[in-house]
Scaffold this active site. Structure first.
Site, PDB file in Angstrom:
ATOM      1  N   LYS A   3       0.839  -1.210   0.000  1.00 34.47           N
ATOM      2  CA  LYS A   3       0.000   0.000   0.000  1.00 34.47           C
ATOM      3  C   LYS A   3       0.874   1.260   0.000  1.00 34.47           C
ATOM      4  O   LYS A   3       2.078   1.192   0.284  1.00 34.47           O
ATOM      5  CB  LYS A   3      -0.904  -0.010   1.230  1.00 34.47           C
ATOM      6  N   ARG A  39     -11.631   0.018  13.431  1.00 36.40           N
ATOM      7  CA  ARG A  39     -11.269   0.891  12.311  1.00 36.40           C
ATOM      8  C   ARG A  39     -12.087   0.456  11.102  1.00 36.40           C
ATOM      9  O   ARG A  39     -13.068   1.094  10.759  1.00 36.40           O
ATOM     10  CB  ARG A  39      -9.761   0.794  12.045  1.00 36.40           C
ATOM     11  N   TYR A  58      17.168  28.919   6.765  1.00 43.64           N
ATOM     12  CA  TYR A  58      16.092  29.636   7.437  1.00 43.64           C
ATOM     13  C   TYR A  58      16.274  29.577   8.951  1.00 43.64           C
ATOM     14  O   TYR A  58      16.603  28.530   9.498  1.00 43.64           O
ATOM     15  CB  TYR A  58      14.731  29.017   7.092  1.00 43.64           C
TER      16      TYR A  58
HETATM   17  C1  LIG Z   1      -0.345  -1.644   6.546  1.00 46.12           C
HETATM   18  C2  LIG Z   1      -1.047  -2.907   6.858  1.00 46.12           C
HETATM   19  C3  LIG Z   1      -0.327  -4.101   7.061  1.00 46.12           C
HETATM   20  C4  LIG Z   1       1.177  -4.150   7.062  1.00 46.12           C
HETATM   21  O1  LIG Z   1       1.649  -3.487   8.201  1.00 46.12           O
HETATM   22  P1  LIG Z   1       3.215  -3.336   8.537  1.00 46.12           P
HETATM   23  O2  LIG Z   1       3.216  -2.836   9.925  1.00 46.12           O
HETATM   24  O3  LIG Z   1       3.762  -2.348   7.587  1.00 46.12           O
HETATM   25  O4  LIG Z   1       3.838  -4.666   8.375  1.00 46.12           O
HETATM   26  C5  LIG Z   1      -1.048  -5.249   7.289  1.00 46.12           C
HETATM   27  N1  LIG Z   1      -2.397  -5.231   7.341  1.00 46.12           N
HETATM   28  C6  LIG Z   1      -3.125  -4.110   7.153  1.00 46.12           C
HETATM   29  C7  LIG Z   1      -4.604  -4.173   7.217  1.00 46.12           C
HETATM   30  C8  LIG Z   1      -2.472  -2.906   6.911  1.00 46.12           C
HETATM   31  O5  LIG Z   1      -3.182  -1.797   6.713  1.00 46.12           O
END
Ligand SMILES: *Cc1c(COP(=O)(O)O)cnc(C)c1O
Length: 394
Positions: free
Chosen positions: A64, A163, A289
Site C-alpha cells: 500500500k 477501524r 532559514y
Molecule cells: C499496513 C497494513 C499491514 C502491514 O503493516 P506493517 O506494519 O507495515 O507490516 C497489514 N495489514 C493491514 C490491514 C495494513 O493496513
C-alpha cells in the site's frame, strides 16, 4: 542508458517495470534531481527472512501507499515473481489497478472499501475484495450474476481495532449470509492487531474462536491471516496460515522491535542526490532559514537538493547524517522543501557532483530506523513520506 523521460515516466507509474532497462547508479547520475534506488535483491531477501521466521509460511506482501514510498510499479513486479508470495495487498482502489497496469499477475487483495461501480472494475481485473460491510452479501449476489461466476474474496474481521472490518461479535451471521449467497469463494479471512502487548492476545483469541465456530458450522474461511511486521517479530502465535507484512519487506523494523538479531533485514532502497554546492562559511555566517546554525570558525558546507517535500524529515537536523565519499556528515541549519545542508568541517572534502546517500545500506550504513530514531519520528514516516515524484531506479 536510461534517459530522463523514461525515469520520469517510471516515477509516475506510466510504464510497467518489465519494459524498463535495469540501471545501477553508484557514482554517477544524469540529473541533479534526487532519486530513489530500489534494491530488488534486498526485497527478495527480506521476504525470505519473514518467511523463515514463520517456518516457511507464505507472505501476502503489503504494498500500500506506493509500496511504502518505494514505487508500486517498481516493487510490485519484483514481489510478484517470488514463490513465497501468493499475492499482494493494498488499501486503495487506484493502487490495485496500478499494480495490474504494472504487470502484476498474482492475486491482489484490496483491504479498503470500494464503491459498487469500482467493485465491477476490480473484479474484472481479478482483484480480491476484502469485505467488511453489511451490504457485502447483496453486492456479491449482483457481482456473481454479472460475471456469471463466484467472486473470490477475503473477509475482514474486526477483533478490537474498531477501524474497518466486520465486528467479530456479529460476524458469524454475516459470514453465513455470504456463504448462503453462493456468490463468493472465500480465499481468506483476516484481522488486524492494535499492536498492544496486553490486548493482542485477546484479539487473537476472539479471532480463533470465531474461526473455530464458523468452521464447525461448515463455513469455508480460506487462509487465516493477521501478522503485520510487528507480529512477524513479536507474536509467533499469530502467524496462522499466512503473514501479511509491509514495513519489514522494505528493510525496516517496527520501532518496538528492539532485538533485531532474530532477522537480518536489508534496507531495500537508497535515497540519493548529487551535491549541488560546496562553499566555505566565515566565522559568524549562518545557515538556512532561522539561522539555527552559526559557524564558529571558517567551515566548509555542502548543499544537497533534497528536502522535506521529497520525504526527508524536517527534524533530520536533530542529528541525522549523510554519507558522501565514505564519510558521514551532520545535517545542519534547517531542512527546507527542496534542500538540506551538511557540515564538512575545516577541509573541503567533497565536490559538486559527488553522490550523497541520505538513507541507505552503504558503508557506513544509514538505516531507515537510525534516521527515524535521530529525527524523532516513526520509521513508517521515513518510508511512507518519500515523495511519489522521486525517480525510481532498480
Ligand atoms: C499496513 C497494513 C499491514 C502491514 O503493516 P506493517 O506494519 O507495515 O507490516 C497489514 N495489514 C493491514 C490491514 C495494513 O493496513
Amino acid at each position: 542508458m536510461t534517459d530522463r523521460r523514461t525515469f520520469l515516466a517510471a516515477a509516475l507509474g506510466a510504464i510497467a517495470l518489465p519494459k524498463l532497462p535495469t540501471v545501477r547508479v553508484r557514482d554517477r547520475a544524469p540529473s541533479f534531481d534526487p532519486w530513489l534506488e530500489v534494491d530488488a535483491d534486498a526485497l527478495r531477501h527480506n521476504v525470505a527472512e519473514a518467511a523463515r521466521l514463520a517456518g516457511g509460511r507464505p507472505v501476502l506482501a503489503v504494498v500500500k501507499n506506493n509500496a511504502y514510498g518505494l514505487g508500486l510499479s517498481t516493487v510490485g513486479p519484483v514481489l510478484d515473481r517470488l514463490d513465497t508470495v501468493p499475492g499482494l495487498a493494498v488499501v486503495k482502489v487506484d493502487e490495485a489497478i496500478a499494480l495490474r497496469d504494472a504487470g502484476v499477475a498474482k492475486p491482489i487483495l484490496l483491504m479498503g472499501l470500494s464503491t459498487d461501480e469500482e467493485a465491477v472494475e476490480l473484479v474484472s481485473r481479478d482483484v480480491r475484495l476484502g469485505l467488511f460491510t453489511d451490504a457485502a452479501p447483496a453486492l456479491l449476489g449482483k457481482l456473481a450474476a454479472r460475471f456469471n461466476r463466484r467472486i473470490p474474496v477475503h473477509l475482514d474481521v474486526d477483533t478490537g481495532m474498531n477501524r474497518v472490518g466486520m465486528p467479530y461479535h456479529r460476524a458469524l451471521p454475516w459470514m453465513t449470509a455470504i456463504a448462503d449467497s453462493n456468490a463468493a469463494t472465500v480465499e481468506g479471512t483476516f484481522m488486524t492487531f492494535v499492536e498492544d502487548d496486553a490486548f493482542d492476545p485477546e484479539q487473537l483469541a476472539r479471532f480463533v474462536a470465531l474461526a473455530r465456530e464458523a468452521r464447525q458450522q461448515g463455513l469455508t474461511l480460506g487462509r487465516l491471516h493477521a501478522a503485520s511486521s510487528h507480529a512477524v517479530f513479536l507474536r509467533s502465535d499469530a502467524y496462522l496460515d499466512m503473514l501479511r507484512p509491509g514495513l519489514a519487506l522494505y528493510g525496516a523494523y517496527p520501532g518496538e522491535v528492539t532485538d533485531r538479531a532474530a532477522a537480518s533485514l536489508r534496507p531495500a532502497f537508497r535515497l540519493r542526490a548529487q551535491v549541488v554546492r560546496v562553499e566555505q562559511l566565515r566565522a559568524g555566517d549562518s545557515v538556512s532559514y532561522g539561522r539555527s546554525y552559526v559557524a564558529q570558525q571558517p567551515t566548509w558546507i555542502a548543499t544537497l537538493p533534497v528536502g522535506h517535500s521529497d520525504g526527508y524529515p524536517r527534524s533530520a537536523v536533530k542529528g541525522c547524517e549523510v554519507l558522501i565519499r565514505d564519510r558521514l556528515y551532520r545535517v545542519i541549519g534547517a531542512v527546507s522543501a527542496s534542500h538540506c545542508i551538511v557540515e564538512l568541517g575545516s577541509e573541503k572534502t567533497v565536490e559538486v557532483g559527488d553522490v550523497a546517500t541520505l538513507v541507505g545500506p552503504d558503508r557506513p550504513e544509514i538505516l531507515p530506523n537510525t534516521v527515524a530514531e535521530r529525527a524523532g519520528v516513526s520509521v513508517y514516516d521515513i518510508l511512507m513520506h518519500l515523495s511519489p515524484l522521486l525517480p525510481k531506479r532498480l
